[in-house]
Design a protein around this motif. Structure first.
Motif, PDB file in Angstrom:
ATOM      1  N   GLU A 205       0.797  -1.233   0.000  1.00  0.00           N
ATOM      2  CA  GLU A 205       0.000   0.000   0.000  1.00  0.00           C
ATOM      3  C   GLU A 205       0.839   1.298   0.000  1.00  0.00           C
ATOM      4  O   GLU A 205       0.697   2.140  -0.861  1.00  0.00           O
ATOM      5  N   GLY A 206       1.752   1.412   0.977  1.00  0.00           N
ATOM      6  CA  GLY A 206       2.512   2.659   1.105  1.00  0.00           C
ATOM      7  C   GLY A 206       3.430   2.925  -0.076  1.00  0.00           C
ATOM      8  O   GLY A 206       3.817   4.065  -0.334  1.00  0.00           O
ATOM      9  N   LEU A 207       3.796   1.861  -0.811  1.00  0.00           N
ATOM     10  CA  LEU A 207       4.777   2.002  -1.897  1.00  0.00           C
ATOM     11  C   LEU A 207       4.137   2.078  -3.282  1.00  0.00           C
ATOM     12  O   LEU A 207       4.815   2.407  -4.252  1.00  0.00           O
ATOM     13  N   ARG A 208       2.852   1.745  -3.351  1.00  0.00           N
ATOM     14  CA  ARG A 208       2.226   1.586  -4.661  1.00  0.00           C
ATOM     15  C   ARG A 208       2.411   2.830  -5.533  1.00  0.00           C
ATOM     16  O   ARG A 208       2.737   2.727  -6.706  1.00  0.00           O
ATOM     17  N   LYS A 209       2.222   4.004  -4.940  1.00  0.00           N
ATOM     18  CA  LYS A 209       2.345   5.233  -5.734  1.00  0.00           C
ATOM     19  C   LYS A 209       3.706   5.895  -5.586  1.00  0.00           C
ATOM     20  O   LYS A 209       3.919   7.007  -6.090  1.00  0.00           O
ATOM     21  N   THR A 210       4.616   5.248  -4.866  1.00  0.00           N
ATOM     22  CA  THR A 210       5.934   5.858  -4.663  1.00  0.00           C
ATOM     23  C   THR A 210       6.656   6.133  -5.989  1.00  0.00           C
ATOM     24  O   THR A 210       7.203   7.228  -6.173  1.00  0.00           O
ATOM     25  N   PRO A 211       6.647   5.197  -6.955  1.00  0.00           N
ATOM     26  CA  PRO A 211       7.330   5.509  -8.221  1.00  0.00           C
ATOM     27  C   PRO A 211       6.782   6.777  -8.877  1.00  0.00           C
ATOM     28  O   PRO A 211       7.560   7.631  -9.325  1.00  0.00           O
ATOM     29  N   LEU A 212       5.471   6.944  -8.885  1.00  0.00           N
ATOM     30  CA  LEU A 212       4.889   8.144  -9.489  1.00  0.00           C
ATOM     31  C   LEU A 212       5.270   9.395  -8.699  1.00  0.00           C
ATOM     32  O   LEU A 212       5.644  10.425  -9.264  1.00  0.00           O
ATOM     33  N   ARG A 213       5.196   9.258  -7.357  1.00  0.00           N
ATOM     34  CA  ARG A 213       5.556  10.418  -6.523  1.00  0.00           C
ATOM     35  C   ARG A 213       7.009  10.816  -6.754  1.00  0.00           C
ATOM     36  O   ARG A 213       7.331  11.994  -6.858  1.00  0.00           O
ATOM     37  N   VAL A 214       7.912   9.823  -6.824  1.00  0.00           N
ATOM     38  CA  VAL A 214       9.335  10.123  -7.027  1.00  0.00           C
ATOM     39  C   VAL A 214       9.536  10.769  -8.390  1.00  0.00           C
ATOM     40  O   VAL A 214      10.267  11.763  -8.522  1.00  0.00           O
ATOM     41  N   ALA A 215       8.864  10.240  -9.406  1.00  0.00           N
ATOM     42  CA  ALA A 215       9.024  10.790 -10.761  1.00  0.00           C
ATOM     43  C   ALA A 215       8.557  12.241 -10.805  1.00  0.00           C
ATOM     44  O   ALA A 215       9.244  13.116 -11.350  1.00  0.00           O
ATOM     45  N   LYS A 216       7.402  12.513 -10.193  1.00  0.00           N
ATOM     46  CA  LYS A 216       6.888  13.889 -10.202  1.00  0.00           C
ATOM     47  C   LYS A 216       7.822  14.827  -9.433  1.00  0.00           C
ATOM     48  O   LYS A 216       8.095  15.951  -9.868  1.00  0.00           O
ATOM     49  N   ALA A 217       8.306  14.351  -8.281  1.00  0.00           N
ATOM     50  CA  ALA A 217       9.191  15.192  -7.470  1.00  0.00           C
ATOM     51  C   ALA A 217      10.495  15.490  -8.222  1.00  0.00           C
ATOM     52  O   ALA A 217      10.984  16.617  -8.212  1.00  0.00           O
ATOM     53  N   LEU A 218      11.046  14.487  -8.898  1.00  0.00           N
ATOM     54  CA  LEU A 218      12.301  14.695  -9.616  1.00  0.00           C
ATOM     55  C   LEU A 218      12.104  15.637 -10.811  1.00  0.00           C
ATOM     56  O   LEU A 218      12.942  16.497 -11.080  1.00  0.00           O
ATOM     57  N   ARG A 219      10.995  15.460 -11.518  1.00  0.00           N
ATOM     58  CA  ARG A 219      10.708  16.350 -12.648  1.00  0.00           C
ATOM     59  C   ARG A 219      10.560  17.788 -12.148  1.00  0.00           C
ATOM     60  O   ARG A 219      11.136  18.720 -12.711  1.00  0.00           O
TER      61      ARG A 219
END
Lengths: 459, 459
Positions: free
Chosen positions: B56-70
């Motif tokens: 659950e806690g990690l499911r959207k982590t890739p998207l969150r990381v991508a948005k933060a890095l962009r």
């Protein structure tokens, strides 16, 4: 959509008679129309101030003001559900023993969030230091940044501190459904001197402050023990519990504009222009709290009317005579921390701070007196300005009063640096003008600069 | 387009072999492709850490990381000319006498701008307190907020402090064409303990700091008198001139990742994933300064690998035995300021701070010793975490070591609160867990909370 959807928002809007209804997101065309409407209103205000709206520094001011106001009130067009949705995470509570933590009952506090909002009483921005606590329940916690984002939605509207605290607290209660939410806001509003009183009273300083709190769930009772835990974790932040503004206080509104003196006839065209700005932002100028806002904003603005200048000009001419008589030992002298208020001509927003004047004098004393220097500073402050020009004008006048060797430092907090997209809360600006010997003598400059105390601009 | 156009940017990009060329603004489709590419790389990293990417806690982590890095590297896609254009205003200089002010020669300083940037050596964000001075010429001044916006363009890239200062200074020099520009940056980088050394050395504290400066025009000579004026106006900001990092220093890079110890084989799939992230951001992984970055980032990340936990678990089991022996007077005791590092599982970004543990004990001393408590804190910190869960886990372990009456407060600075759209620089978070008597006794809680010192989390 849960309980934290636009129901809350719409009810509030309907209660205030605002006509935005369900249409929260404006289309591109509507957006442009709104901006143009605000621009037109700002032109009326500038003309009412006796300004030439085609002068270089002012040409884009209407557009800048419109963009800043739209950006600063974007909370009217944001949905709390969009923010909280997808940011609730399962976290189990304590597995053994009697106690609370994790997703069940363990207090979570986010401290020192910098926000700004617009005062519904006078339309000027005010600063907010926001602290939010909540007690998770149902074994779920919310992403920490969402507390800040939800607070931001409500701060980006025309507000009063207590209502802001109440709205943040109830929106989080509805959205997260925790055991309770507590909100404490430390709000700072720029002081509201008027042109006349500032000349009489130089003790007016920077900011009007108020602390408000709001609680829901286990925090609803403000005597509950959990408040003690929350407040303990906010120690060292200048929050004196005794000084929290009581909700049912009979005090008049915190906004200093409420106390502003009557100053002659007000320009009905300007007042109508401000009312039209309120409508463009999606507000209702007939909402109770906004009834006097256009008049108060225009009164504030008229402090900076160009022609006010002439009034005091003669005073300075007379004093120049005094400055000539001087002999004895030369030395660097200074008058420090002369407060000033001014209005940024690029954004129609106040900037405020302190002026430090250094001069080389053969006498040990200021030949014209601090009071007159203070009046001179106000004289140059009370108009539409940029800090660089203000500094130069003070230096030139000081030079004619104090002899030709003058150095001026202006330190200021610019509302336009916090209340737009830029939001650089701690920043402040220093500008320098040097005349005569100060321009060629780095040792003289250093000696004067060293005499300037710390934090003259601190809120 | 003037001298401050993409020439500077393109030259730099070409010099680094980056292939973005003239195409600065990506279309919607390209934007989406970039985001997906980063998401895929982040999934590889999470799997390399032994995590379940569907939890659950990690499911959207890739998207969150991508948005933060962009978002955090949007400076690659911004043009300085767009910012400065239209924000240069005519301001006359002093009209009489020898001197400088207004649009000609009067120093203008904007202080205390909070920024963040990404360290090109390890990909972690670092904080910047930025001070910019310039001396106007040609009777024109720039809107004050533009100094901040230009600094922001260059900070939102992968950076080294000295290069950041140089780029801001030369971009402003090119864009405003003033007499000179001075930039001072106070940079703070999270300390980089590795899992092994943290257990051995509990004196590792928060932040690695460096002060850099850069000057152009009249500030190019760092012995020029004008530097004295600028530095005088930055007093009280902890800038020790002696400590400004010399440009030609032989010191190795400031980033603590450079000193990280070799720790076994690194996962080549993870390293390739980080290299692909660099490419997605528009950078060249073969640029000299970036050559070791993927390896260093993976080494940092592997500190938080799930299976590291097993390694130390036995240690705690043994100690539980000690805690039982206790008698004498009961009282509230505390172990304060135990440092910890952890990694936010929602954003793959570090959070760091201090743990305070209170307990009720019949002995006057900690029955198991501070060192073991510190190890226990590291044990729970060194994994992908959320602060609420960390607090609960520490409380539960402490309860088994110190008896059932335990209260834990975790105070933390979250990199994810500064290094994304949210940018709440001064904020920090406190979480609380209470077990046993602390959960029912507000006086015991208050007594422990009062013992927590101020500013444990201060940088």
């Amino acid at each position: 959509m849960g309980a934290l959807d636009e129901g809350h928002f719409n009810v509030e809007l309907k209660g205030n008679g605002v006509k935005l209804g369900g249409c929260i997101e404006l289309g591109f065309e509507e957006e442009r129309e709104t901006t143009v409407a605000i621009e037109d209103a700002v032109k009326v205000l500038l003309q009412g101030l006796g300004e030439d709206i085609n002068r270089e520094g002012l040409r884009k001011t209407p557009l800048r003001v419109a963009k800043a106001l739209r950006e600063g009130t974007r909370g009217y067009r944001q949905k709390v559900t969009d923010i909280v949705q997808g940011a609730l995470f399962p976290e189990s509570g304590l597995e053994s023993g009697i106690g609370h933590a994790g997703g069940a009952g363990g207090l979570v506090v986010v401290r020192d969030l910098d926000l700004f909002s617009y005062c519904e009483s006078c339309l000027l921005p005010f600063q907010v230091k926001c602290h939010i606590g909540y007690v998770p329940s149902g074994q779920r916690v919310v992403g920490l940044s969402k507390l800040s984002r939800v607070a931001d939605v409500f701060s980006k509207r025309l507000q009063d501190p207590q209502r802001l605290a109440d709205e943040v607290s109830s929106a989080l209660q509805d959205g997260i459904k925790p055991t309770g939410v507590a909100v404490i806001l430390q709000c700072s509003h720029i002081h509201f001197p008027n042109f006349e009183s500032a000349f009489l009273d130089s003790n007016h300083r920077g900011w009007v402050k108020v602390i408000v709190c709001s609680g829901s769930g286990v925090f609803e009772n403000d005597k509950a023990d959990i408040w003690g835990d929350f407040l303990s974790l906010l120690r060292f932040r200048g929050i004196n519990v005794e000084k929290i503004h009581p909700r049912d206080s009979d005090d008049k509104c915190w906004c200093p504009s409420q106390a502003i003196s009557k100053m002659g006839a007000t320009n009905s065209g300007m007042i109508a222009a401000v009312a039209s700005i309120l409508r463009s932002l999606g507000e209702d100028p007939l909402r109770n709290e906004l009834l006097g806002t256009p008049t108060r904003f225009v009164k504030w603005l008229m402090n900076f009317k160009n022609c006010n200048l002439e009034m005091k000009l003669n005073g300075f001419g007379l004093c120049r005579l005094d400055a000539v008589r001087s002999n004895g030992n030369e030395g660097i002298h200074s008058e420090l921390n002369l407060p000033f208020w001014s209005q940024c001509e690029h954004h129609l927003l106040p900037f405020q701070g302190f002026v430090h004047i250094g001069y080389i004098s053969t006498e040990g004393v200021n030949p014209i007196g601090k009071t007159l220097l203070q009046s001179m500073v106000h004289f140059h402050g009370f108009k539409l300005q940029v800090q660089e020009r203000l500094t130069r004008q003070i230096a030139e006048t000081a030079s004619s009063l104090l002899g030709g060797d003058v150095m001026v430092v202006v330190e200021a907090n610019h509302t336009c640096m916090i209340s737009r997209g830029i939001e650089k809360f701690g920043s402040n600006t220093a500008t320098v003008a040097v005349l005569g010997r100060f321009s060629t003598d780095p040792v003289a400059r250093a000696k004067f600069l060293e005499s300037i105390p710390n934090s003259a601009t601190a809120g």
